[in-house]
Scaffold this motif. Sequence first.
Motif, mmCIF file in Angstrom:
data_model
loop_
_atom_site.group_PDB
_atom_site.id
_atom_site.type_symbol
_atom_site.label_atom_id
_atom_site.label_comp_id
_atom_site.label_asym_id
_atom_site.label_seq_id
_atom_site.Cartn_x
_atom_site.Cartn_y
_atom_site.Cartn_z
ATOM 1 N N GLY A 175 -28.770 -30.241 61.757
ATOM 2 C CA GLY A 175 -29.558 -30.690 60.710
ATOM 3 C C GLY A 175 -29.991 -30.160 59.551
ATOM 4 O O GLY A 175 -30.795 -30.716 58.725
ATOM 5 N N ALA A 176 -29.965 -28.805 59.628
ATOM 6 C CA ALA A 176 -30.611 -28.038 58.579
ATOM 7 C C ALA A 176 -29.788 -26.716 58.122
ATOM 8 O O ALA A 176 -28.926 -26.602 58.735
ATOM 9 C CB ALA A 176 -31.923 -27.339 59.334
ATOM 10 N N GLY A 177 -29.870 -26.358 56.965
ATOM 11 C CA GLY A 177 -29.229 -25.184 56.406
ATOM 12 C C GLY A 177 -27.837 -25.831 55.528
ATOM 13 O O GLY A 177 -27.526 -26.694 55.390
ATOM 14 N N GLY A 178 -27.580 -24.456 54.867
ATOM 15 C CA GLY A 178 -26.353 -24.923 54.330
ATOM 16 C C GLY A 178 -25.425 -23.658 54.207
ATOM 17 O O GLY A 178 -25.688 -22.805 54.856
ATOM 18 N N LYS A 179 -24.373 -23.871 53.743
ATOM 19 C CA LYS A 179 -23.280 -22.408 53.555
ATOM 20 C C LYS A 179 -23.852 -21.471 52.904
ATOM 21 O O LYS A 179 -24.806 -21.473 51.824
ATOM 22 C CB LYS A 179 -22.001 -23.118 53.154
ATOM 23 C CG LYS A 179 -21.906 -23.187 51.599
ATOM 24 C CD LYS A 179 -20.542 -23.402 51.377
ATOM 25 C CE LYS A 179 -20.353 -23.665 49.558
ATOM 26 N NZ LYS A 179 -19.364 -23.990 48.834
ATOM 27 N N VAL A 180 -23.857 -20.104 53.276
ATOM 28 C CA VAL A 180 -24.051 -18.997 52.739
ATOM 29 C C VAL A 180 -22.775 -18.347 52.119
ATOM 30 O O VAL A 180 -21.694 -18.085 52.421
ATOM 31 C CB VAL A 180 -24.530 -18.006 53.957
ATOM 32 C CG1 VAL A 180 -24.825 -16.713 53.069
ATOM 33 C CG2 VAL A 180 -25.798 -18.524 54.541
ATOM 34 N N GLU A 181 -23.120 -18.074 50.801
ATOM 35 C CA GLU A 181 -22.230 -17.536 49.884
ATOM 36 C C GLU A 181 -22.433 -16.075 49.480
ATOM 37 O O GLU A 181 -23.555 -15.848 48.981
ATOM 38 C CB GLU A 181 -22.110 -18.455 48.572
ATOM 39 C CG GLU A 181 -21.139 -17.850 47.569
ATOM 40 C CD GLU A 181 -20.971 -18.351 46.256
ATOM 41 O OE1 GLU A 181 -20.414 -18.139 45.181
ATOM 42 O OE2 GLU A 181 -21.592 -19.604 46.128
ATOM 43 N N ALA A 182 -21.579 -15.225 49.783
ATOM 44 C CA ALA A 182 -21.725 -13.751 49.551
ATOM 45 C C ALA A 182 -20.749 -13.231 48.603
ATOM 46 O O ALA A 182 -19.578 -13.498 48.928
ATOM 47 C CB ALA A 182 -21.829 -12.803 50.949
ATOM 48 N N ARG A 183 -21.182 -12.517 47.559
ATOM 49 C CA ARG A 183 -20.089 -11.814 46.865
ATOM 50 C C ARG A 183 -20.227 -10.496 47.048
ATOM 51 O O ARG A 183 -21.282 -9.712 46.766
ATOM 52 C CB ARG A 183 -20.600 -12.319 45.460
ATOM 53 C CG ARG A 183 -20.459 -13.687 44.754
ATOM 54 C CD ARG A 183 -20.955 -13.943 43.363
ATOM 55 N NE ARG A 183 -20.844 -15.233 43.083
ATOM 56 C CZ ARG A 183 -20.220 -15.735 42.096
ATOM 57 N NH1 ARG A 183 -19.620 -14.805 41.096
ATOM 58 N NH2 ARG A 183 -20.041 -17.024 41.991
ATOM 59 N N VAL A 184 -19.207 -10.002 47.718
ATOM 60 C CA VAL A 184 -19.276 -8.521 48.146
ATOM 61 C C VAL A 184 -19.006 -7.467 47.311
ATOM 62 O O VAL A 184 -17.937 -7.659 46.325
ATOM 63 C CB VAL A 184 -18.331 -8.595 49.323
ATOM 64 C CG1 VAL A 184 -18.415 -7.177 49.923
ATOM 65 C CG2 VAL A 184 -18.668 -9.488 50.529
ATOM 66 N N SER A 185 -19.677 -6.837 47.294
ATOM 67 C CA SER A 185 -19.519 -5.327 46.273
ATOM 68 C C SER A 185 -19.426 -4.216 47.111
ATOM 69 O O SER A 185 -20.214 -3.843 47.763
ATOM 70 C CB SER A 185 -20.624 -5.467 45.166
ATOM 71 O OG SER A 185 -20.536 -4.244 44.509
ATOM 72 N N GLU A 229 -24.637 -10.289 44.283
ATOM 73 C CA GLU A 229 -23.665 -9.547 45.481
ATOM 74 C C GLU A 229 -24.486 -8.988 46.605
ATOM 75 O O GLU A 229 -25.645 -8.920 46.487
ATOM 76 C CB GLU A 229 -23.230 -8.345 44.714
ATOM 77 C CG GLU A 229 -22.170 -8.698 43.542
ATOM 78 C CD GLU A 229 -21.995 -7.528 42.546
ATOM 79 O OE1 GLU A 229 -20.986 -7.591 41.893
ATOM 80 O OE2 GLU A 229 -22.565 -6.378 42.709
ATOM 81 N N SER A 230 -23.350 -8.814 47.585
ATOM 82 C CA SER A 230 -24.235 -8.426 48.896
ATOM 83 C C SER A 230 -23.052 -6.976 49.236
ATOM 84 O O SER A 230 -22.071 -6.807 48.611
ATOM 85 C CB SER A 230 -23.867 -9.262 50.086
ATOM 86 O OG SER A 230 -22.658 -9.535 50.400
ATOM 87 N N ARG A 231 -23.871 -5.936 50.083
ATOM 88 C CA ARG A 231 -22.953 -4.766 50.246
ATOM 89 C C ARG A 231 -23.036 -4.692 51.831
ATOM 90 O O ARG A 231 -24.081 -3.761 52.238
ATOM 91 C CB ARG A 231 -23.858 -3.634 49.480
ATOM 92 C CG ARG A 231 -23.820 -3.897 47.953
ATOM 93 C CD ARG A 231 -24.541 -2.647 47.291
ATOM 94 N NE ARG A 231 -23.866 -1.560 47.452
ATOM 95 C CZ ARG A 231 -24.360 -0.174 47.451
ATOM 96 N NH1 ARG A 231 -25.762 0.073 47.294
ATOM 97 N NH2 ARG A 231 -23.451 0.979 47.383
ATOM 98 N N PRO A 232 -22.403 -5.247 52.394
ATOM 99 C CA PRO A 232 -22.461 -5.368 53.942
ATOM 100 C C PRO A 232 -22.806 -3.890 54.590
ATOM 101 O O PRO A 232 -21.893 -3.140 54.471
ATOM 102 C CB PRO A 232 -21.173 -5.954 54.469
ATOM 103 C CG PRO A 232 -20.910 -6.647 53.306
ATOM 104 C CD PRO A 232 -21.265 -5.941 52.058
ATOM 105 N N GLY A 233 -23.733 -3.779 55.566
ATOM 106 C CA GLY A 233 -24.110 -2.639 56.249
ATOM 107 C C GLY A 233 -24.493 -1.455 55.702
ATOM 108 O O GLY A 233 -25.097 -0.572 56.139
ATOM 109 N N VAL A 234 -24.696 -1.637 54.202
ATOM 110 C CA VAL A 234 -25.563 -0.603 53.580
ATOM 111 C C VAL A 234 -27.006 -0.370 53.699
ATOM 112 O O VAL A 234 -27.414 -1.473 53.754
ATOM 113 C CB VAL A 234 -25.108 -0.730 52.003
ATOM 114 C CG1 VAL A 234 -26.222 0.290 51.218
ATOM 115 C CG2 VAL A 234 -23.848 -0.579 51.665
ATOM 116 N N VAL A 235 -27.534 0.715 54.033
ATOM 117 C CA VAL A 235 -28.931 1.021 54.326
ATOM 118 C C VAL A 235 -29.150 2.291 53.196
ATOM 119 O O VAL A 235 -28.421 3.284 53.334
ATOM 120 C CB VAL A 235 -29.132 1.445 55.714
ATOM 121 C CG1 VAL A 235 -30.679 1.658 55.826
ATOM 122 C CG2 VAL A 235 -28.941 0.505 56.685
#
Length: 570
Positions: free
Chosen positions: A339-349, A506-512
Amino acid sequence: MGILERGGNAFDAGVAAAFTLQIVEPHLNGPGGDVPVILYDVRRQQTEVICGQGPAPAGATIAHYRSLGLDLVPGTGLLATCIPGTFDTWMLMLRDYGTMRPRDVLEAAIGYARHGYPLVERITETIRTVEQLFRDHWPTSAAVYLPEGRVPEAGELFANVRLAETYERILRECQGGTREQEIERARHVWSQGFVAEAIDTFCRTQDVFDVTGRHHRGVLNGHDMAHWKATVEAPIHYDYGRYRVFKPTTWSQGLVCLQQLALLKGYDLDKLDPAGPDFVHLVVEAAKLAFADREAFYGDPAFVDVPIETLLSEAYNAERRKLITERASLELRPGSIAGAGGKVEARVSAGKRVAVGATGAGEPTVGEIQTFASGNTRGDTVHFDIIDRWGNMVSSTPSGGWLQSSPIIPELGFCLGSRAQMFWLDESHPAALQPGKRPRSTLTPTIAFRDGEPYLAWGSPGGDQQDQWIPQMFLRHVHSGMNLQEAIDAPAWHTEHFPGSFWPRESRPGVVVVENRLPRATIEELDRRGHKVEIGGDWSEGRLTGARREGVRLKAAANPRGMQGYAVGR
């Protein structure tokens, strides 16, 4: 400090500091921006939040933005503007918690604006980055920030006389009567007087070039200004050992700090080296999970039912903790709550930051002023923490309305903010744009109690990084025995794994991104575990400050990074 020494309390000093920062760090905040305040009032013996995050104007609908061919709210210009929240916030705090009159807390800011202050290097760098934008499209900004048609030099005396005149006029129109009457008249002049009239006219008549490469008019108007006031509300909190950590609720990202603590509570961090790979890995992986939940669940609680109790519950976090393994996650993994939350949109860079032509957007991290592959320029924000002799505490992160966010309103000498870029143009999302709704801000000041007593106020500028650096400082202080200055100075890092809060999201998956001072063995082990490690400068992560109270003793520390942070006491 001058306010405190003249008998003012922490709230008076906070208001004076905030107005002065608008003048001397205009690349980081301004009168047209927004602010959260968290405070502890000795008289009431209560921790409270003042919400200075103005909501979306009545005309800011998803249908309107889609009719303009947009799928994101632009990062600059008038379409990104919410109702300015700073002035009313400071007047409310002055009235209900302070002791001084408006003139007392504005005189320093007016003096710097009228007679000038020496420009810090970052201001001139920012102006140079958006110089062509000002020359080609924002002539009112060029008139202020390109004196004699040139970029001013660092150290040069710089004045903004029109802004001084704006504040001087407010003082003239509000003077007389009791302190409270003056403050109320000042609030009226701002929201229904000449300030609101100038903002209304500018937004209705100006077609402003923004980060989309097109010109748009704003939707903010005088009616919006007249019908909004800052509000006082209860904070949210999480108990972590001896400590109770307080944050603004989910119109900010403050809960993400508390969620990280709830996840990390399941580990024996006392035994870990705070610069070692096990500690860094755990903190990064907890941040990834918490920020994924931010994207899925957070929004203005007046519009969205955010399951805060569940998100901080031991049962929920015990399940989430199972997702943390020895390997770095490369996926965005929000939790599932019925009953909570929404979809997560990620624009991968996949790209790194690169120097390109800038049109300006975003809220900065510290470090070098940079532009990104998408063409947006990032600025920053400001933060202060104050404790007075009586034990009153203030932590605040004023932001927005920075010089690169939108054009200067010539009658006022300041520009409007761009916080609306944090909304999504998706009706099903908890952070969806809606008139009267507060954007889910990154601004997130903090107060902690220890053993039931007010103990620590701290925070940092830095957009999405704020609630990464804030828990890092706290964990080093609590688990590693570092004092405040050591906890601030220690090598730091941040992840860009999740969708950014600012255009272009934008998101950058795994980047630290880690400071070069982190031990080489730690960096190599993080890389072995699958983190995409990028190495920044030695002193490139964060702009933390903190103030702490132990009985009658007060202690403070400030970040050396950027050379614009100070700890002052007597």
